[in-house]
Design an enzyme around this catalytic site. Structure first.
Site, short mmCIF file in Angstrom:
data_model
loop_
_atom_site.label_atom_id
_atom_site.label_comp_id
_atom_site.label_asym_id
_atom_site.label_seq_id
_atom_site.Cartn_x
_atom_site.Cartn_y
_atom_site.Cartn_z
N CYS A 2 -10.33 5.55 -5.54
CA CYS A 2 -10.67 5.48 -6.78
C CYS A 2 -9.47 4.08 -7.57
O CYS A 2 -8.31 4.77 -6.84
CB CYS A 2 -11.13 6.07 -7.81
SG CYS A 2 -12.87 6.71 -6.93
N ASN A 101 -8.20 9.04 -10.05
CA ASN A 101 -8.58 9.55 -8.58
C ASN A 101 -7.74 10.42 -7.68
O ASN A 101 -7.04 10.93 -7.92
CB ASN A 101 -7.62 7.93 -8.31
CG ASN A 101 -7.61 7.54 -6.79
OD1 ASN A 101 -6.35 6.90 -6.09
ND2 ASN A 101 -8.33 7.68 -6.03
N GLY A 102 -8.92 10.96 -6.87
CA GLY A 102 -8.57 12.08 -6.51
C GLY A 102 -9.66 13.25 -6.11
O GLY A 102 -10.64 13.06 -6.28
N TYR A 257 -4.45 2.65 5.53
CA TYR A 257 -5.19 2.11 5.28
C TYR A 257 -5.66 1.90 4.34
O TYR A 257 -6.12 0.60 3.57
CB TYR A 257 -6.16 2.80 5.73
CG TYR A 257 -8.10 2.11 5.30
CD1 TYR A 257 -8.49 1.57 6.13
CD2 TYR A 257 -8.54 2.69 4.50
CE1 TYR A 257 -9.52 0.32 6.16
CE2 TYR A 257 -9.80 2.27 4.27
CZ TYR A 257 -10.53 1.50 4.69
OH TYR A 257 -11.98 0.84 4.34
P1 AMP Z 1 -14.13 4.13 12.51
O1 AMP Z 1 -13.80 4.42 13.58
O2 AMP Z 1 -15.29 3.51 12.76
O3 AMP Z 1 -15.10 5.20 11.51
O4 AMP Z 1 -13.91 2.53 11.41
C1 AMP Z 1 -12.37 3.00 11.44
C2 AMP Z 1 -11.96 2.14 10.30
O5 AMP Z 1 -12.44 1.87 9.00
C3 AMP Z 1 -10.74 0.85 10.39
O6 AMP Z 1 -11.01 0.26 10.96
C4 AMP Z 1 -10.23 1.70 9.31
O7 AMP Z 1 -10.06 0.18 9.21
C5 AMP Z 1 -11.50 1.48 8.45
N1 AMP Z 1 -11.53 3.24 7.37
C6 AMP Z 1 -10.03 4.06 7.33
N2 AMP Z 1 -10.89 4.46 7.01
C7 AMP Z 1 -11.76 4.65 6.02
C8 AMP Z 1 -12.22 5.06 4.98
N3 AMP Z 1 -11.88 6.02 3.95
N4 AMP Z 1 -13.14 4.50 4.81
C9 AMP Z 1 -13.77 3.27 4.56
N5 AMP Z 1 -12.89 2.61 5.85
C10 AMP Z 1 -11.81 3.26 6.19
#
Ligand code: AMP
Length: 515
Positions: A2, A101-102, A257
């Site tokens: 968040c 957030n957390g 990320y």
């Molecule tokens: P997947 O391996 O299909 O789950 O997707 C990986 C992608 O999701 C990567 O490109 C990351 O940029 C993105 N990603 C990593 N962590 C998260 C998260 N917690 N929530 C949403 N997207 C994420």
């Protein structure tokens, strides 16, 4: 995840909080809320949706006052219901609004004690409501007639004693000011900024420094692990190390990320950290494949761009934008879970065939979580004509759930859990797969701030810094986070929201608390 923000100014804060939330929107797109203190009257607006959809002009006009807090939500264990949008409010003592957030790792036990021992009413399953009630309970116990910084800090120390997990919090005590604090391990980020005006200093606290840049505040510093700041409504600032620090272990996934590259978190530039991740990844590629045949490096937009750029530079090969992202993607109305994710990749990204045709491409992503995206993208690269598709992840294999507030799937849905790198490569359909080593990731991030010796790397290492994560806790989390459970909750929340209507829209309540 968040985004949180709080501002104490000498002029109305409604527009400034709105603007801050729009630059923190990447931290959560599920719901948004703002609460302001209009000389002792609480004004509040929160609802499901993006910031730009939640706040219309009529809401903004009613959010009066020079003190306020805001929130953008990305649900973790919770569900997509408007009743769990933040900030939350309790009317005693003083009237307190709180956003966080957390994730609290002892939320179940806390809620039980709040209800059965403290006889407080909890209306939702949200950790934030529990945190707010703990803070309110601790503040109530301070007995003094007037609210002093000492009382506020004693209450925060009480929160630290009772709450476990990763949390960054902003609370508004109506008629008094804003309190912000961070868990004793400093897992979740929150920073402090200042803007000087002829009437005196104005203050902001926010999840990321990018919110300060957008509003012309100077970054003063990060709030330290366990520390609290209390900013009185007249602009006087107090700070105190209320609970520690126990350790200084920021969440490394913020750098991989989550955060915007233009943010500085714990004195570390996210952008520079990502460049260094690229540097180290390229060095590993050169170690493992000194005679590689890579023709072109292609990032998976957006968060891997910075690392991919540096990978290409170090390898001495071309960097090309082979995938173009649709920034205006609409809602998906049916098919929750895995199927929706599979299709959404195609709706989000399109390949430029010319960049792939007859080439050996190295695709770079920041992380591989479920593997669904990678698998789809590799398939798209092949359809676009790539001869060979290699895949590099700027972070190590994600094998363990995150319990400190990052929305991650259940462990059983993580593609690298229980699989070797070669098996993951096979699953995603890559001709070769390379992951960043954990030591290299830590070194890449730590470079700017030698004071931080450790990070929360739990989703890569399975080591949880708070020391309270048991197999039973992880089993409960697994049950809450699996796709079936999520789909069930989302459906229940949608039905409840439809039946209740948009209940928490504008709430201009009667005067509460002292001015
Ligand atoms: P997947 O391996 O299909 O789950 O997707 C990986 C992608 O999701 C990567 O490109 C990351 O940029 C993105 N990603 C990593 N962590 C998260 C998260 N917690 N929530 C949403 N997207 C994420």
């Amino acid at each position: 995840m968040c985004g949180i923000v709080g501002i104490v100014a000498h002029r109305p804060v409604n527009q400034a909080i709105y603007d801050a939330l729009t630059v923190l929107q990447h931290r959560g797109q599920d719901a948004a809320g703002i609460s302001t203190d209009d000389n002792g009257t609480l004004c509040s607006r929160k609802a499901l949706g993006l910031v730009r959809d939640v706040f219309q002009e009529r809401h903004m006009l009613r959010l009066q006052g020079n003190v306020g807090i805001g929130h953008t939500r990305y649900p973790t264990a919770g569900c997509s219901s408007s009743s769990e949008s933040q900030p939350f409010y309790v009317n005693s003592p003083y009237g307190i609004c709180l956003a966080h957030n957390g994730n609290l790792t002892n939320a179940v036990e806390l809620k039980e004690l709040l209800v059965n021992h403290d006889h407080r009413h909890l209306n939702t399953g949200s950790d934030t409501e529990a945190l707010l009630n703990v803070f309110a309970d601790e503040l109530q116990r301070q007995n003094g007639r007037s609210l002093t910084p000492k009382a506020v800090f004693a209450a925060v120390a009480g929160v630290h004693r009772r709450c476990r997990g990763g949390y960054a919090v902003v609370a508004m005590i109506i008629g008094h000011g804003i309190v912000a604090f961070r868990d004793p391990d400093g897992i979740r980020p929150v920073c402090l900024g200042r803007r000087d005006t002829p009437q005196g200093p104005e203050w902001i606290v926010a999840s990321e420094s990018v919110a300060l840049d957008a509003l012309d505040f100077e970054l003063v510093r990060d709030i330290l692990p366990g520390e609290a700041v209390f900013i009185e409504r007249n602009g006087r600032l107090h700070s105190h190390p209320c609970g520690g620090p126990r350790s200084y272990t920021p969440c490394i996934f913020e750098f991989v990320y989550f955060s915007r590259p233009d943010s500085i978190i714990d004195r570390i530039s996210v952008y520079k950290a990502r460049l260094r991740m690229g540097e180290r990844l390229a060095e590993k590629i050169l170690r493992e494949r000194p005679d590689h045949d890579i023709d072109v490096v292609i990032p998976i937009p957006d968060s891997s761009r910075t690392s991919a750029l540096e990978v290409a530079h170090r390898l001495g090969v071309k960097y090309r934008e082979g995938f173009i992202k649709n920034r205006y993607i609409g809602r998906t109305f049916i098919m929750p879970g895995q199927e929706i994710r599979r299709q959404s990749v195609r709706r989000k990204l399109n390949a430029i065939d010319l960049e792939f045709r007859d080439k050996t491409v190295l695709l770079v992503d920041d992380s591989i979580v479920r593997g669904t995206t990678s698998r789809q993208i590799i398939e798209m690269a092949r359809e676009a004509g790539a001869r060979r598709v290699y895949f590099a992840s700027a972070s190590p294999p994600v094998r363990y759930p995150n319990v400190y507030g990052i929305d991650m799937p259940a462990a059983g849905e993580l593609v690298a859990a229980g699989r070797s790198d070669a098996e993951v490569a096979q699953y995603v359909g890559a001709d070769w797969l390379v992951y960043q080593d954990l030591d290299d990731l830590v070194r890449a991030v730590r470079y700017d701030n030698g004071d931080i010796t450790q990070f929360d790397t739990s989703c890569f290492s399975g080591e949880y810094v708070t020391g309270d994560i048991t197999p039973e806790y992880l089993a409960r989390l697994e049950a809450e986070r699996c796709d079936d459970a999520r789909a069930h909750r989302d459906h229940a929340a949608a039905v409840a929201d439809d039946e209740m209507g948009d209940g928490d829209t504008v709430a201009v309540r009667p005067r509460v608390g002292a001015v």
